[in-house]
Write a protein that holds these residues in place. Structure first.
Motif, PDB file in Angstrom:
ATOM      1  N   ARG A  26       0.995  -1.288   0.080  1.00 35.25           N
ATOM      2  CA  ARG A  26       0.250  -0.388   0.062  1.00 35.25           C
ATOM      3  C   ARG A  26       0.728   1.142  -0.097  1.00 35.25           C
ATOM      4  O   ARG A  26       0.407   2.161  -0.756  1.00 35.25           O
ATOM      5  N   ARG A  70       4.103   0.764  -1.123  1.00 33.35           N
ATOM      6  CA  ARG A  70       4.629   1.520  -2.224  1.00 33.35           C
ATOM      7  C   ARG A  70       3.775   1.937  -3.354  1.00 33.35           C
ATOM      8  O   ARG A  70       4.016   2.553  -4.243  1.00 33.35           O
ATOM      9  N   ASP A  71       2.510   1.651  -3.181  1.00 38.58           N
ATOM     10  CA  ASP A  71       1.532   2.557  -4.198  1.00 38.58           C
ATOM     11  C   ASP A  71       1.042   3.752  -4.079  1.00 38.58           C
ATOM     12  O   ASP A  71       0.579   4.322  -4.819  1.00 38.58           O
ATOM     13  N   GLU A 127       0.953   8.171  -4.013  1.00 39.43           N
ATOM     14  CA  GLU A 127       1.696   8.896  -4.915  1.00 39.43           C
ATOM     15  C   GLU A 127       1.651  10.043  -3.984  1.00 39.43           C
ATOM     16  O   GLU A 127       2.691  11.165  -4.294  1.00 39.43           O
ATOM     17  N   THR A 181      -3.922   6.122  -0.903  1.00 40.18           N
ATOM     18  CA  THR A 181      -3.260   5.423  -2.580  1.00 40.18           C
ATOM     19  C   THR A 181      -4.082   5.027  -3.360  1.00 40.18           C
ATOM     20  O   THR A 181      -5.280   5.849  -2.560  1.00 40.18           O
ATOM     21  N   TYR A 236      -5.683  -0.175  -7.592  1.00 38.32           N
ATOM     22  CA  TYR A 236      -5.209   0.387  -8.710  1.00 38.32           C
ATOM     23  C   TYR A 236      -5.530  -0.140 -10.428  1.00 38.32           C
ATOM     24  O   TYR A 236      -5.901   0.071 -11.020  1.00 38.32           O
ATOM     25  N   ASN A 267      -5.059  -4.954   0.150  1.00 39.45           N
ATOM     26  CA  ASN A 267      -3.899  -5.307  -1.126  1.00 39.45           C
ATOM     27  C   ASN A 267      -4.408  -6.581  -1.745  1.00 39.45           C
ATOM     28  O   ASN A 267      -4.725  -7.830  -1.255  1.00 39.45           O
ATOM     29  N   HIS A 293      -1.156  -5.202  -5.330  1.00 41.18           N
ATOM     30  CA  HIS A 293      -1.345  -3.611  -5.827  1.00 41.18           C
ATOM     31  C   HIS A 293      -2.714  -3.646  -4.556  1.00 41.18           C
ATOM     32  O   HIS A 293      -2.977  -4.037  -4.219  1.00 41.18           O
ATOM     33  N   ASP A 329       1.429  -2.532 -17.360  1.00 40.74           N
ATOM     34  CA  ASP A 329       2.815  -2.721 -16.979  1.00 40.74           C
ATOM     35  C   ASP A 329       3.853  -3.883 -16.637  1.00 40.74           C
ATOM     36  O   ASP A 329       4.849  -2.605 -16.715  1.00 40.74           O
TER      37      ASP A 329
END
Length: 156
Positions: free
Chosen positions: A25, A27-28, A30, A36, A39, A52, A71, A95
């Motif tokens: 979470r 990592r995704d 911004e 977050t 995805y 997750n 993601h 991706d």
């Protein structure tokens, strides 16, 4: 706990998951871990409300902790829409390339029996990674919960 005084593989898997999920979470995220983005639908959600989401279900043990397979997702996409897999697949192909779907499905179908050493290494890796991430302080309660589970399991 097993007869030999070690944590069971199920307990180790639970402990790994406790640290893996916030790592994904974060990592995704911004914005340094405040929110977050889902995805699959693109909705911005508070990081603690994110889930997750796994493209290949987490029951596929060989890839449960494959970061390409997981993601951040909102509740609606992950639970109500059962992963929103059509959109998830489209994003994965964009991706990671078209081969990712077959690769993950193939890897997830293999027999896997995690060892104590495997789970301990994964636990150490994701616990350390979480500490190194921006804004991990939102998840400090996880360290306390994990330590408590270990103490209880070991009868300390």
């Amino acid at each position: 706990m097993n007869k030999d005084g070690n944590l069971s593989l199920t307990t180790w898997d639970k402990l790994v998951d406790m640290f893996y999920s916030p790592c994904i979470r974060l990592r995704d995220s911004e914005d340094g871990g405040i929110t977050t983005v889902c995805y699959t639908c693109g909705k911005t959600i508070p990081i603690n409300d994110a889930q997750n989401g796994h493209f290949v279900p987490r029951a596929a043990k060989p890839i449960k902790y494959d970061e390409r397979n997981t993601h951040a997702q909102c509740y609606r996409c992950n639970v109500a829409l059962k992963g929103n897999l059509t959109v998830y697949a489209e994003r994965m192909i964009n991706d990671y390339g078209v081969e990712i779907i077959a690769e993950l499905n193939h890897a997830g179908a293999k027999h896997f029996k995690g060892t104590r050493e495997y789970y301990e290494a994964m636990y150490d890796m994701y616990r350390e990674r979480l500490v190194e991430m921006d804004n991990y302080a939102k998840f400090t309660y996880i360290f306390e919960q994990a330590d408590k589970i270990i103490r209880i399991a070991k009868g300390v």
